[in-house]
Design an enzyme around this catalytic site. Structure first.
Site, PDB file in Angstrom:
ATOM      1  N   ASP A  26       0.850  -1.192   0.000  1.00  0.00           N
ATOM      2  CA  ASP A  26       0.000   0.000   0.000  1.00  0.00           C
ATOM      3  C   ASP A  26       0.888   1.245   0.000  1.00  0.00           C
ATOM      4  O   ASP A  26       1.899   1.316   0.695  1.00  0.00           O
ATOM      5  CB  ASP A  26      -0.917   0.009   1.227  1.00  0.00           C
ATOM      6  CG  ASP A  26      -2.070   0.982   1.065  1.00  0.00           C
ATOM      7  OD1 ASP A  26      -3.216   0.534   0.921  1.00  0.00           O
ATOM      8  OD2 ASP A  26      -1.813   2.215   1.073  1.00  0.00           O
ATOM      9  N   ILE A  27       0.498   2.247  -0.791  1.00  0.00           N
ATOM     10  CA  ILE A  27       1.304   3.468  -0.929  1.00  0.00           C
ATOM     11  C   ILE A  27       1.287   4.312   0.344  1.00  0.00           C
ATOM     12  O   ILE A  27       2.191   5.124   0.564  1.00  0.00           O
ATOM     13  CB  ILE A  27       0.791   4.290  -2.132  1.00  0.00           C
ATOM     14  CG1 ILE A  27       1.847   5.267  -2.621  1.00  0.00           C
ATOM     15  CG2 ILE A  27      -0.522   4.982  -1.818  1.00  0.00           C
ATOM     16  CD1 ILE A  27       1.518   5.908  -3.958  1.00  0.00           C
ATOM     17  N   ASN A  83     -12.906  -2.889   2.475  1.00  0.00           N
ATOM     18  CA  ASN A  83     -13.786  -1.744   2.651  1.00  0.00           C
ATOM     19  C   ASN A  83     -14.769  -1.739   1.487  1.00  0.00           C
ATOM     20  O   ASN A  83     -14.359  -1.899   0.334  1.00  0.00           O
ATOM     21  CB  ASN A  83     -12.986  -0.433   2.653  1.00  0.00           C
ATOM     22  CG  ASN A  83     -12.099  -0.300   3.876  1.00  0.00           C
ATOM     23  OD1 ASN A  83     -12.493  -0.669   4.981  1.00  0.00           O
ATOM     24  ND2 ASN A  83     -10.897   0.214   3.693  1.00  0.00           N
ATOM     25  N   VAL A  92     -10.878   3.058  -3.863  1.00  0.00           N
ATOM     26  CA  VAL A  92     -10.486   2.468  -5.147  1.00  0.00           C
ATOM     27  C   VAL A  92     -11.504   1.381  -5.473  1.00  0.00           C
ATOM     28  O   VAL A  92     -11.643   0.407  -4.722  1.00  0.00           O
ATOM     29  CB  VAL A  92      -9.062   1.872  -5.079  1.00  0.00           C
ATOM     30  CG1 VAL A  92      -8.712   1.177  -6.394  1.00  0.00           C
ATOM     31  CG2 VAL A  92      -8.041   2.964  -4.759  1.00  0.00           C
ATOM     32  N   HIS A  96     -10.126  -5.136  -3.517  1.00  0.00           N
ATOM     33  CA  HIS A  96      -8.794  -5.381  -2.954  1.00  0.00           C
ATOM     34  C   HIS A  96      -8.947  -5.757  -1.485  1.00  0.00           C
ATOM     35  O   HIS A  96      -9.764  -5.178  -0.769  1.00  0.00           O
ATOM     36  CB  HIS A  96      -7.876  -4.163  -3.109  1.00  0.00           C
ATOM     37  CG  HIS A  96      -8.482  -2.878  -2.662  1.00  0.00           C
ATOM     38  ND1 HIS A  96      -9.385  -2.176  -3.424  1.00  0.00           N
ATOM     39  CD2 HIS A  96      -8.351  -2.182  -1.510  1.00  0.00           C
ATOM     40  CE1 HIS A  96      -9.769  -1.097  -2.767  1.00  0.00           C
ATOM     41  NE2 HIS A  96      -9.153  -1.074  -1.595  1.00  0.00           N
ATOM     42  N   HIS A  98      -7.162  -5.781   2.022  1.00  0.00           N
ATOM     43  CA  HIS A  98      -6.065  -5.208   2.810  1.00  0.00           C
ATOM     44  C   HIS A  98      -5.478  -6.284   3.716  1.00  0.00           C
ATOM     45  O   HIS A  98      -6.221  -7.079   4.308  1.00  0.00           O
ATOM     46  CB  HIS A  98      -6.569  -4.071   3.704  1.00  0.00           C
ATOM     47  CG  HIS A  98      -7.026  -2.843   2.978  1.00  0.00           C
ATOM     48  ND1 HIS A  98      -6.249  -1.705   2.863  1.00  0.00           N
ATOM     49  CD2 HIS A  98      -8.183  -2.555   2.332  1.00  0.00           C
ATOM     50  CE1 HIS A  98      -6.913  -0.779   2.197  1.00  0.00           C
ATOM     51  NE2 HIS A  98      -8.094  -1.271   1.862  1.00  0.00           N
TER      52      HIS A  98
HETATM   53  P1  AMP Z   1      -9.687   1.542   0.023  1.00  0.00           P
HETATM   54  O1  AMP Z   1      -9.717   2.875   0.700  1.00  0.00           O
HETATM   55  O2  AMP Z   1     -10.158   0.401   0.868  1.00  0.00           O
HETATM   56  O3  AMP Z   1     -10.352   1.587  -1.337  1.00  0.00           O
HETATM   57  O4  AMP Z   1      -8.166   1.228  -0.217  1.00  0.00           O
HETATM   58  C1  AMP Z   1      -7.426   1.791  -1.251  1.00  0.00           C
HETATM   59  C2  AMP Z   1      -6.002   1.691  -0.847  1.00  0.00           C
HETATM   60  O5  AMP Z   1      -5.199   1.858  -1.993  1.00  0.00           O
HETATM   61  C3  AMP Z   1      -5.568   2.762   0.169  1.00  0.00           C
HETATM   62  O6  AMP Z   1      -5.075   2.138   1.348  1.00  0.00           O
HETATM   63  C4  AMP Z   1      -4.507   3.543  -0.592  1.00  0.00           C
HETATM   64  O7  AMP Z   1      -3.459   3.956   0.249  1.00  0.00           O
HETATM   65  C5  AMP Z   1      -4.055   2.533  -1.623  1.00  0.00           C
HETATM   66  N1  AMP Z   1      -3.497   3.086  -2.853  1.00  0.00           N
HETATM   67  C6  AMP Z   1      -4.016   4.086  -3.603  1.00  0.00           C
HETATM   68  N2  AMP Z   1      -3.230   4.292  -4.679  1.00  0.00           N
HETATM   69  C7  AMP Z   1      -2.195   3.422  -4.602  1.00  0.00           C
HETATM   70  C8  AMP Z   1      -1.035   3.157  -5.398  1.00  0.00           C
HETATM   71  N3  AMP Z   1      -0.781   3.848  -6.502  1.00  0.00           N
HETATM   72  N4  AMP Z   1      -0.195   2.186  -4.999  1.00  0.00           N
HETATM   73  C9  AMP Z   1      -0.453   1.468  -3.862  1.00  0.00           C
HETATM   74  N5  AMP Z   1      -1.522   1.663  -3.072  1.00  0.00           N
HETATM   75  C10 AMP Z   1      -2.379   2.634  -3.432  1.00  0.00           C
END
Ligand code: AMP
Ligand code: ZN
Length: 110
Positions: A26-27, A83, A92, A96, A98
């Site tokens: 995760d970023i 989520n 996103v 996915h 976590h």
């Molecule tokens: P959610 O809020 O459950 O949709 O999780 C989306 C996750 O994607 C968050 O924890 C972000 O930090 C992560 N995220 C968004 N963009 C990127 C990226 N380019 N590379 C890795 N993780 C990302």
């Protein structure tokens, strides 16, 4: 643009992959280990699953457990979560899972 999700995938910056899923860091990590298990096939949310996805959901959880084991967190403990939609904080809209570990994880979350 190293922070770009697609660049990470194109450049092979993955923690793991198999025929069903890829795993990336995760970023914006919320724990010492914070990874995302992402299916190769587009599914927007858990609300969009069908029975045909049951095997995929199993594969996602097995990938999460494998990562936790490889990183040394299987016995210490780790958390897996989806989520779904706005109030849960989904940002996103490609499914996915976590995977968080490496610190005491409080309950309930959020
Ligand atoms: P959610 O809020 O459950 O949709 O999780 C989306 C996750 O994607 C968050 O924890 C972000 O930090 C992560 N995220 C968004 N963009 C990127 C990226 N380019 N590379 C890795 N993780 C990302
Ligand atoms: Zn997608």
């Amino acid at each position: 643009m190293p922070e770009c999700l697609f660049c990470k995938i194109v450049n092979g910056e993955m923690l793991a992959e198999d025929e069903d899923v890829i795993v990336i860091a995760d970023i914006d990590p919320k724990a010492p280990l914070h990874a995302l298990v992402i299916p190769r096939r587009h599914i927007a949310t858990l609300n969009d699953l069908s029975a045909a996805d049951d095997r995929l959901i199993g594969a996602m959880h097995r990938a999460a457990a494998r990562l936790a084991r490889e990183k040394g967190y299987a016995d210490r403990g780790f958390r897996t979560l989806f989520n779904t939609n706005g109030e849960a904080g989904q940002t996103v809209f490609h499914l996915h899972l976590h995977v968080l570990a490496g610190r005491p994880l409080t309950w309930p979350p959020g």
